[in-house]
Structures are given as C-alpha cells and as structure tokens.
Design a protein around this motif. Structure first.
Motif, mmCIF file in Angstrom:
data_model
loop_
_atom_site.group_PDB
_atom_site.id
_atom_site.type_symbol
_atom_site.label_atom_id
_atom_site.label_comp_id
_atom_site.label_asym_id
_atom_site.label_seq_id
_atom_site.Cartn_x
_atom_site.Cartn_y
_atom_site.Cartn_z
ATOM 1 N N PHE A 76 1.003 -1.154 0.285
ATOM 2 C CA PHE A 76 -0.594 0.181 -0.264
ATOM 3 C C PHE A 76 0.693 1.383 0.014
ATOM 4 O O PHE A 76 0.523 2.277 -1.105
ATOM 5 N N PHE A 77 1.797 1.529 0.974
ATOM 6 C CA PHE A 77 2.683 2.714 0.738
ATOM 7 C C PHE A 77 3.523 2.766 -0.093
ATOM 8 O O PHE A 77 3.208 3.541 -0.898
ATOM 9 N N ASN A 78 3.815 1.310 -1.140
ATOM 10 C CA ASN A 78 4.924 1.879 -1.831
ATOM 11 C C ASN A 78 4.242 2.069 -3.289
ATOM 12 O O ASN A 78 4.626 2.977 -4.390
ATOM 13 N N ASN A 137 0.732 2.599 -3.494
ATOM 14 C CA ASN A 137 -0.331 4.214 -3.344
ATOM 15 C C ASN A 137 -0.064 5.362 -3.026
ATOM 16 O O ASN A 137 -0.700 5.920 -3.484
ATOM 17 N N LEU A 138 1.083 5.054 -1.816
ATOM 18 C CA LEU A 138 1.244 6.234 -1.367
ATOM 19 C C LEU A 138 2.331 6.726 -2.363
ATOM 20 O O LEU A 138 3.046 8.042 -1.588
ATOM 21 N N ASP A 139 2.891 6.114 -2.870
ATOM 22 C CA ASP A 139 4.579 6.192 -3.803
ATOM 23 C C ASP A 139 5.346 6.353 -2.368
ATOM 24 O O ASP A 139 6.561 7.504 -3.024
ATOM 25 N N THR A 140 5.201 5.914 -1.970
ATOM 26 C CA THR A 140 6.498 6.201 -0.394
ATOM 27 C C THR A 140 6.645 5.271 0.141
ATOM 28 O O THR A 140 6.147 3.638 -0.068
ATOM 29 N N TRP A 171 7.355 8.117 5.086
ATOM 30 C CA TRP A 171 5.596 8.517 5.338
ATOM 31 C C TRP A 171 5.549 8.863 6.959
ATOM 32 O O TRP A 171 5.427 9.610 7.716
ATOM 33 N N ASP A 214 8.415 11.982 7.542
ATOM 34 C CA ASP A 214 7.106 12.828 7.084
ATOM 35 C C ASP A 214 6.921 12.845 8.003
ATOM 36 O O ASP A 214 6.239 14.415 8.465
#
Length: 98
Positions: free
Chosen positions: A28-30, A32-35, A40, A43
């Motif tokens: 999901f992070f990689n 959908n959120l491109d991180t 994350w 940040d």
C-alpha cells in the motif's frame, strides 16, 4: 499517545494494530502512496517537529528535546531526515522563520 511518535513504531506493529498483513501494508505504501513506510513515518515526525517549532516550543526546548518529542532516536537522525526533506538543518529553518 500518537503511535508514529513512539520510537518503536514499525510497519509490523502498525500491521498488527490495523489487522492487515505487513506485506499488504508495505505494498500500500509503495504503490498507493508512492513512498516507503519509513519515509511516511519520518514525514509525520517532521511535521510534528515543525509544529513544535512554529508554536514556540523550540524557544524553550532544545532541538534535542524537539527531536525526542517528535519520535526521533537521536538529534543526528532528526537532522539528517530534516535536511533531506527541506535542504536545511532545523537550526537554519528556525533562523529563516525568525
């Protein structure tokens, strides 16, 4: 307290808390959120630190204390993450705000 401010907050702990397999959460992070999870989380920690600086907390707290209150393990880690995000150190950031 806020989970991401805890120094032991990990992808695995978050996966357990929200009852999702860790590899799904990582995906999901990689995707959908491109991180990454760590980017994350960092940040969010930096946003917290900036809020402390903006509300005046940094005028009576050391930057070490701001780093700790923001969930960073050390001042040096805080400085590295901050500089990577903004291209300046927290001290330079504070001086620019003054």
């Amino acid at each position: 307290g806020i989970p991401y401010l805890k120094q032991d907050f990990t992808l695995q702990k978050m996966a357990i808390d929200i009852e999702v397999p860790s590899h799904h959460l990582s995906y999901f992070f990689n995707e959908n959120l491109d991180t990454s999870f760590n980017n994350w989380k960092n940040d969010l920690k930096i946003e917290h630190a900036i809020q402390l600086m903006k509300d005046g907390s940094a005028t009576f707290m050391t930057l070490d204390a701001v780093a700790k209150q923001s969930g960073f393990m050390s001042r040096s880690n805080f400085y590295v993450v901050f500089k990577n995000k903004f291209g300046m150190t927290p001290t330079e950031y504070l001086n620019a705000q003054a």
